[in-house]
Design an enzyme around this catalytic site. Structure first.
Site, PDB file in Angstrom:
ATOM      1  CE  LYS A 132      79.636 -15.170 -15.956  1.00  0.00           C
ATOM      2  NZ  LYS A 132      79.286 -16.354 -16.516  1.00  0.00           N
ATOM      3  CE1 TYR A 217      84.419 -15.714 -14.222  1.00  0.00           C
ATOM      4  CE2 TYR A 217      83.413 -15.866 -16.130  1.00  0.00           C
ATOM      5  CZ  TYR A 217      83.747 -16.094 -14.674  1.00  0.00           C
ATOM      6  OH  TYR A 217      82.481 -16.857 -13.869  1.00  0.00           O
TER       7      TYR A 217
HETATM    8  P1  NAD Z   1      71.531 -23.867 -14.930  1.00  0.00           P
HETATM    9  O1  NAD Z   1      71.117 -23.674 -16.347  1.00  0.00           O
HETATM   10  O2  NAD Z   1      72.326 -24.876 -14.458  1.00  0.00           O
HETATM   11  O3  NAD Z   1      70.653 -22.765 -13.913  1.00  0.00           O
HETATM   12  C1  NAD Z   1      69.581 -22.328 -14.129  1.00  0.00           C
HETATM   13  C2  NAD Z   1      68.562 -22.350 -13.201  1.00  0.00           C
HETATM   14  O4  NAD Z   1      67.449 -21.280 -13.553  1.00  0.00           O
HETATM   15  C3  NAD Z   1      67.603 -23.448 -13.244  1.00  0.00           C
HETATM   16  O5  NAD Z   1      67.730 -23.962 -12.003  1.00  0.00           O
HETATM   17  C4  NAD Z   1      66.508 -23.445 -14.084  1.00  0.00           C
HETATM   18  O6  NAD Z   1      65.396 -24.253 -13.694  1.00  0.00           O
HETATM   19  C5  NAD Z   1      66.163 -22.064 -13.611  1.00  0.00           C
HETATM   20  N1  NAD Z   1      65.429 -21.267 -14.643  1.00  0.00           N
HETATM   21  C6  NAD Z   1      64.613 -20.547 -14.421  1.00  0.00           C
HETATM   22  N2  NAD Z   1      63.939 -20.206 -15.414  1.00  0.00           N
HETATM   23  C7  NAD Z   1      64.406 -20.462 -16.402  1.00  0.00           C
HETATM   24  C8  NAD Z   1      64.199 -20.365 -17.916  1.00  0.00           C
HETATM   25  N3  NAD Z   1      63.449 -19.690 -18.341  1.00  0.00           N
HETATM   26  N4  NAD Z   1      65.213 -21.011 -18.602  1.00  0.00           N
HETATM   27  C9  NAD Z   1      66.125 -21.593 -18.120  1.00  0.00           C
HETATM   28  N5  NAD Z   1      66.280 -21.818 -16.801  1.00  0.00           N
HETATM   29  C10 NAD Z   1      65.355 -21.240 -16.019  1.00  0.00           C
HETATM   30  O7  NAD Z   1      72.431 -22.412 -15.347  1.00  0.00           O
HETATM   31  P2  NAD Z   1      73.711 -22.084 -14.455  1.00  0.00           P
HETATM   32  O8  NAD Z   1      74.989 -22.591 -14.891  1.00  0.00           O
HETATM   33  O9  NAD Z   1      73.500 -22.433 -13.177  1.00  0.00           O
HETATM   34  O10 NAD Z   1      73.822 -20.401 -14.294  1.00  0.00           O
HETATM   35  C11 NAD Z   1      73.060 -19.438 -13.642  1.00  0.00           C
HETATM   36  C12 NAD Z   1      73.865 -18.226 -13.578  1.00  0.00           C
HETATM   37  O11 NAD Z   1      75.194 -18.296 -13.093  1.00  0.00           O
HETATM   38  C13 NAD Z   1      74.102 -17.664 -14.960  1.00  0.00           C
HETATM   39  O12 NAD Z   1      74.132 -16.321 -15.029  1.00  0.00           O
HETATM   40  C14 NAD Z   1      75.408 -17.842 -15.272  1.00  0.00           C
HETATM   41  O13 NAD Z   1      76.192 -17.103 -16.040  1.00  0.00           O
HETATM   42  C15 NAD Z   1      75.969 -17.898 -13.962  1.00  0.00           C
HETATM   43  N6  NAD Z   1      77.283 -18.723 -13.741  1.00  0.00           N
HETATM   44  C16 NAD Z   1      78.312 -18.210 -13.130  1.00  0.00           C
HETATM   45  C17 NAD Z   1      79.606 -18.959 -12.828  1.00  0.00           C
HETATM   46  C18 NAD Z   1      80.822 -18.403 -12.250  1.00  0.00           C
HETATM   47  O14 NAD Z   1      81.651 -19.023 -12.123  1.00  0.00           O
HETATM   48  N7  NAD Z   1      80.424 -17.423 -11.464  1.00  0.00           N
HETATM   49  C19 NAD Z   1      79.332 -20.186 -13.521  1.00  0.00           C
HETATM   50  C20 NAD Z   1      78.450 -20.683 -14.038  1.00  0.00           C
HETATM   51  C21 NAD Z   1      77.289 -19.654 -14.182  1.00  0.00           C
END
Ligand code: NAD
Length: 363
Positions: A132, A217
């Site tokens: 999401k 949420y």
């Molecule tokens: P994060 O920044 O920790 O991870 C993102 C990943 O994408 C990294 O591995 C990064 O290398 C990669 N990536 C590829 N291209 C990129 C770019 N152009 N810029 C930045 N990163 C890039 O983020 P996250 O917290 O893991 O979030 C990822 C997704 O998960 C998002 O859509 C976020 O909304 C969602 N999320 C959901 C929950 C939940 O509880 N369901 C919690 C946190 C995040």
């Protein structure tokens, strides 16, 4: 009870009947766990999803990795026993179509990248589960739904809360009118965001600020407690740090009006901690989750009759096992692309209301 609410109660009967099914182990497990390819090995994938797939899922397991960082692939291969043949970078992604060990592609990338990788995964013949918010616009959500329909693959969105006993109980209390007819919903989720350089503060990648990230949420909670689609919204925004939040929203409050007369008050922020609740106020009592309504570290809540004593579950294992079961049993998922689309329509309405300075119609 109006016709709409009656059909929701009926729908919830199915939901309630399904709940123990989702949350307890079954005597007969399928022979093969469905294989999951994780796309994007960032914080959520590392700390929550991969451990859930390794330890807690019954119906699916991690079988492939997609990352733009070769060092991560090497480290993960060793940690999770994934062969090199099952590791891909973004350019090689489409080769997943030739990998029979992958049934589901789970997209865990920054928001703006969800549509591209969802469509590519569907075209590679895989079922898709995307984090999401599903996308940065309702139009893109529709494209993702269409691509999965065309490929005859399932599409799910990471709405993990709906698979927890706490949220299922809130839905039951509301839809079965245990405290009488629902009159009002209050929901809010926010946190104080750190690192000013992160993608969550870049509009092109995140689509928006707190509303897109965590306000969603609260919108979900409102929609699944009421069981209707809202007809209008009025929203207000404040920005106390115009540098950090130059591109995205910082704090927003909104009110949704539902066709059956329920009013819902919501809020979200990136400026402070502590806003984390979902509350239903009904004719004869109330029920609420908080001060942990949406986190995955343990939920809590109470009703006007006393505390909600419910088991804690691994949210990610629960949502993934439900999605796998939907595929195996050929039944629809509650956390569907259509759900993601409905939330994006509300989000777009909130932004429109702020831009126009007045209440706007939805739908
Ligand atoms: P994060 O920044 O920790 O991870 C993102 C990943 O994408 C990294 O591995 C990064 O290398 C990669 N990536 C590829 N291209 C990129 C770019 N152009 N810029 C930045 N990163 C890039 O983020 P996250 O917290 O893991 O979030 C990822 C997704 O998960 C998002 O859509 C976020 O909304 C969602 N999320 C959901 C929950 C939940 O509880 N369901 C919690 C946190 C995040």
């Amino acid at each position: 009870m109006n016709t709409n609410r009656r059909s929701f109660v009926k729908a919830t009967a199915t939901l309630a009947a399904a709940a123990p099914f989702i949350l307890t182990a079954r005597a007969q497990e399928p022979q093969r766990k469905l294989g999951v390819a994780l796309v994007g090995l960032g914080s959520l994938a590392t700390n929550q999803i991969a451990p859930a797939l390794a330890k807690n899922t019954r119906l699916c397991k991690l079988t492939a990795l997609v990352s733009g960082t070769p060092e991560k692939l090497t480290k993960w291969q060793a940690q999770y026993g994934i062969p090199a043949t099952h590791c891909y970078n973004y350019e090689q992604f489409d080769r997943l179509k030739d990998n029979p060990d992958v049934d589901i592609v789970y997209v865990v990338l920054p928001n703006s990248m969800h549509p591209e990788f969802t469509v590519r995964a569907a075209q590679a013949g895989k079922h898709v589960f995307t984090e999401k918010p599903m996308a940065n616009s309702a139009a893109e959500c529709q494209q993702m739904i269409d691509a999965c329909k065309q490929a005859k693959r399932r599409l799910g969105v990471g709405y993990r809360c709906q698979f927890t006993p706490h949220h299922l109980e809130m839905i039951r209390l509301s839809r079965y009118e245990v405290f009488g007819r629902l009159k009002c919903v209050e929901a809010a989720f926010g946190f104080k965001i750190g690192d000013p350089t992160q993608w969550r503060l870049r509009k092109a990648l995140a689509g928006g600020g707190a509303l897109m990230d965590v306000g969603i949420y609260a919108i979900q909670g409102m929609r699944y407690l009421v069981g209707e689609e809202p007809v209008s919204v009025q929203a207000f925004e404040t920005k106390t740090d115009k540098v950090k939040f130059a591109e995205v929203d910082e704090t927003i409050t909104w009110e949704l009006k539902f066709p059956g007369g329920v009013l819902a008050k919501g809020a979200t922020t990136y400026a402070f901690n502590g806003m984390n609740y979902l509350r239903g106020l009904a004719e004869n009592g109330w029920f609420e989750l908080g001060p942990q309504a949406y986190g995955y570290g343990g939920l809590n809540g109470r009703t006007s009759k006393g505390p909600l004593e419910l088991p804690q579950v691994d949210h990610f294992a629960a949502e993934l096992d439900d999605f796998a079961e939907c595929i195996l049993k050929n039944r629809p998922t509650r956390a569907s692309g259509e759900e993601g689309l409905a939330d994006l329509k509300v989000i777009e309405g909130i932004y429109r209301s702020i831009a126009e300075g007045k209440a706007v119609k939805l739908g």
